[in-house]
Design a protein around this motif. Structure first.
Motif, short mmCIF file in Angstrom:
data_model
loop_
_atom_site.label_atom_id
_atom_site.label_comp_id
_atom_site.label_asym_id
_atom_site.label_seq_id
_atom_site.Cartn_x
_atom_site.Cartn_y
_atom_site.Cartn_z
N VAL A 84 0.84 -1.20 0.00
CA VAL A 84 0.00 0.00 0.00
C VAL A 84 0.87 1.25 0.00
CG1 VAL A 84 -1.60 1.37 1.39
CG2 VAL A 84 -2.01 -1.07 1.07
N LEU A 100 1.18 3.75 -3.22
CA LEU A 100 0.75 5.13 -3.02
C LEU A 100 1.82 6.11 -3.49
CD1 LEU A 100 -1.40 7.03 -1.92
CD2 LEU A 100 -0.34 6.84 0.34
N ILE A 106 -7.21 7.00 -3.36
CA ILE A 106 -7.19 6.86 -1.89
C ILE A 106 -8.48 7.37 -1.24
CG2 ILE A 106 -4.69 7.06 -1.80
CD1 ILE A 106 -5.00 9.94 -0.87
N VAL A 121 -10.14 4.68 0.68
CA VAL A 121 -9.43 4.05 1.79
C VAL A 121 -10.10 4.33 3.14
CG1 VAL A 121 -7.25 3.97 3.06
CG2 VAL A 121 -7.26 3.98 0.55
N SER A 176 -3.86 0.90 -9.20
CA SER A 176 -5.12 1.04 -8.46
C SER A 176 -5.71 -0.33 -8.13
CB SER A 176 -6.12 1.88 -9.27
OG SER A 176 -6.55 1.18 -10.42
N PHE A 190 -3.61 -1.66 -5.51
CA PHE A 190 -3.78 -0.89 -4.29
C PHE A 190 -4.97 -1.41 -3.47
CE2 PHE A 190 -5.25 2.99 -2.00
CZ PHE A 190 -4.10 3.21 -1.27
#
Length: 637
Positions: free
Chosen positions: A203, A207, A222, A225, A341, A344
């Motif tokens: 992660v 990022l 994000i 998140v 993504s 992620f």
């Protein structure tokens, strides 16, 4: 063996703090510091390579796309001329896109460069996979070693726990903790530690890469998140009590099954199978309900995060396409970002899905830590004393003891057992007879007063020194899986075969062993299968005789043998009592007629002392016990 006033503990149902237990588990891994350092370094390197690889692969996409677009433009022009021509035709969108690309009009795809980029990407993935495998290998070794050490600590702890602990813990519950809970903790750690570290680092790395490519798209990525974190926290909070209840119910069910199997003959004899089955069904249903709720509620985490991830994917694809069309980003960058993504949300999904395993493992860890944190026996003195003579003189000096603080059992007891004497302890159930010998063995420590062994306070001796002088035979015979010879030799592993045989002859084991096909090499299981209850008891008595103790304790040791065998044992004991102090707890007064001293106990107090004839003549408590056993039988006859 239960005692009056002693509470029985049930399984715990309320979960305790999650993070302190996790911190303690991490501390357990500290003994493998260098392995963990190498493991973490390998995981970091693997994550970095996996994070960079899509960016490199995006360059290959740019090379292909640049070549395709380059073929579409007239050859011989510069890029600036080609862009100007597009604007003159009014194709500003295409012109913006070409201006941001590295194209040469009229030149197609450079497959050599594309091949080099693909080769580099392939090598990066191979190395990353190798590092991941190596980290998993090391971590598996660390977890297995940690569980091995934890299991050894539990085993050592069990031997340091006082008898009081076992009296308040159902045996099946304890077995469940040292087997099922340890296995569950091992599986949870193996499946979560590596993935958790990998997911968190992934992660962070992704990022960073997304912010590098496009802060705008990173912000979109994000945005989900916090929603995922909140959803995970809410769901995990609801599932945690059910995981604690699941393992508490597992322990309770195991305790009930162990109890039912151990007493199977008694259950069958009294026709209580339906009640046992009803209890089993009730506890099994409780386990089912708690397990179902725990798994269902925690299982919602992964679909919820996947849903948020799919919304995120759609938003990035739309905005990214617009950015490519405007020339703000290249196609390879958008491709890499979309891949980031998806990657992620994957570790976030993994973290969410691991919460059920983590909570299940922590619930088991808390139950194991309960054992490790249990109060131990008081330690032996730093400078222990040893009696100068090993005669077996036992003195109770104003001894008081109680299992429960507000329920007195033994109060201000005084008693002297002289060397070579047989002291019989009789009295009604709950009078404190067994407690008396437990205090001699220091299974429990007295609340006040002293117990002197050959003039030395037993609390000033080591427990090993005290118990080496003592042989004990309980009402419930205990044998282990092995031969009859090995079970007898357990009393003194250093004894010769002749000494084992002599102990067997003196305890009248020899005569029935020789009738067995395998003789002394006959194999019996822990339940004593193949020999009768009385023969099992004789084997345990032979084991005690072999130990040659100074102090001999028989707690209803002859209750499982017939009258003839009982008389033979009494004759053997008469020979063995020389220079030995013998304590005999008995309900059948026929076994204590020849005792040097008969102690009559009621409510923790000695109400009478003397030999058989003296106590009968006194017509007190002993006389009433004697009349209840024999006079009634004579009248009935």
């Amino acid at each position: 063996m239960t005692h009056p006033g002693r509470p029985m503990a049930g399984p715990e149902s309320k979960p305790r703090s999650f993070w302190p237990s996790v911190k303690r588990l991490v501390h357990q891994l500290g003994t493998y510091r260098w392995q963990m350092t190498v493991t973490l370094t390998s995981i970091v390197a693997s994550v970095v390579l996996l994070a960079i690889a899509p960016r490199v692969l995006g360059h290959a996409t740019n090379l292909v796309f640049d070549g395709v677009v380059g073929e579409m433009l007239p050859a011989g022009l510069t890029k600036e001329q080609a862009v100007a021509g597009l604007r003159e035709r009014g194709d500003d969108t295409f012109a913006d896109m070409v201006s941001s690309m590295d194209v040469t009009p009229g030149v197609g795809v450079d497959f050599g460069a594309v091949g080099q980029v693909l080769l580099i990407t392939f090598v990066m993935y191979v190395v990353a996979s190798g590092l991941g495998w190596f980290a998993a290998y090391l971590l598996n070794d660390v977890v297995a070693g940690t569980i091995r050490e934890l299991r050894a600590r539990v085993e050592e702890k069990i031997h340091r726990l006082p008898l009081r602990y076992y009296d308040t813990m159902p045996r099946g519950e304890l077995l469940s903790r040292v087997t099922n809970d340890l296995d569950n903790l091992s599986q949870s750690m193996q499946q979560t530690i590596s993935q958790l570290v990998n997911s968190v680092l992934t992660v962070v790395a992704l990022l960073i890469m997304m912010l590098w490519i496009s802060p705008l798209l990173a912000l979109i990525a994000i945005a989900t998140v916090p929603l995922a974190v909140v959803a995970t926290a809410v769901i995990a909070k609801r599932s945690k009590p059910h995981f604690a209840a699941q393992w508490a119910s597992t322990g309770a069910l195991n305790a009930q099954v162990e109890e039912a199997f151990t007493g199977h003959e008694l259950v069958t004899a009294f026709g209580r199978q339906r009640e046992i089955e009803a209890t089993f069904d009730e506890r099994n249903e409780k386990l089912y309900q708690s397990s179902w709720r725990a798994q269902f509620i925690s299982g919602v985490i992964m679909p919820a995060i996947m849903f948020l991830g799919n919304l995120n994917y759609v938003a990035i694809a739309v905005v990214g396409g617009l950015r490519v069309a405007s020339g703000s980003l290249s196609l390879g960058e958008v491709q890499a970002f979309i891949q980031y993504s998806r990657q992620f949300t994957q570790p976030l999904t993994q973290i969410g899905s691991m919460f059920n395993l983590m909570q299940s493992g922590v619930a088991s860890a808390e139950r194991i830590f309960d054992i490790l944190d249990a109060e131990e026996e008081t330690p032996d003195p730093a400078d222990p004393k040893t009696p100068e003579h090993d005669n077996g003189l036992i003195e109770f000096d104003d001894v008081s003891f109680r299992y429960v603080p507000d329920k007195p059992l033994i109060e201000h007891l005084d008693l002297i057992a002289r060397p070579g004497h047989m002291v019989a302890i009789v009295g009604p159930t709950g009078a404190g007879k067994t407690t008396l010998v437990n205090l001699i063995m220091r299974f429990y420590d007295v609340d006040s007063g002293r117990i002197l062994v050959d003039g030395v306070d037993s609390t000033e001796m080591t427990r090993d020194d005290l118990r080496e002088r003592t042989g004990m035979v309980l009402q419930d015979s205990w044998l282990f899986g092995g031969t009859i010879y090995e079970n007898i030799a357990y009393g003194d592993p250093a004894a010769s075969r002749e000494e084992v045989m002599e102990a067997a002859r003196l305890s009248h084991v020899d005569h029935f062993v020789r009738t067995l096909p395998g003789g002394y090499d006959t194999v019996i299981d822990e339940e004593g299968g193949g020999v009768s209850a009385g023969e099992r008891q004789l084997i345990t008595i032979a084991r005690a005789f072999l130990a040659k103790p100074t102090i001999l304790i028989l707690d209803e040791a002859t209750s499982s043998v017939d009258t003839r065998t009982e008389l033979l044992i009494q004759k053997a004991m008469a020979n063995l009592r020389t220079d030995r102090t013998s304590f005999v707890i008995a309900h059948r007064l026929s076994t204590v007629r020849d005792a040097d001293v008969i102690v009559v106990m009621e409510d923790g107090h000695i109400v009478e002392q003397g030999d058989h004839e003296e106590l009968l003549a006194a017509r007190g408590a002993y006389y009433r016990l004697y009349q209840s056993q024999f006079a009634g039988a004579i009248e009935a006859g």
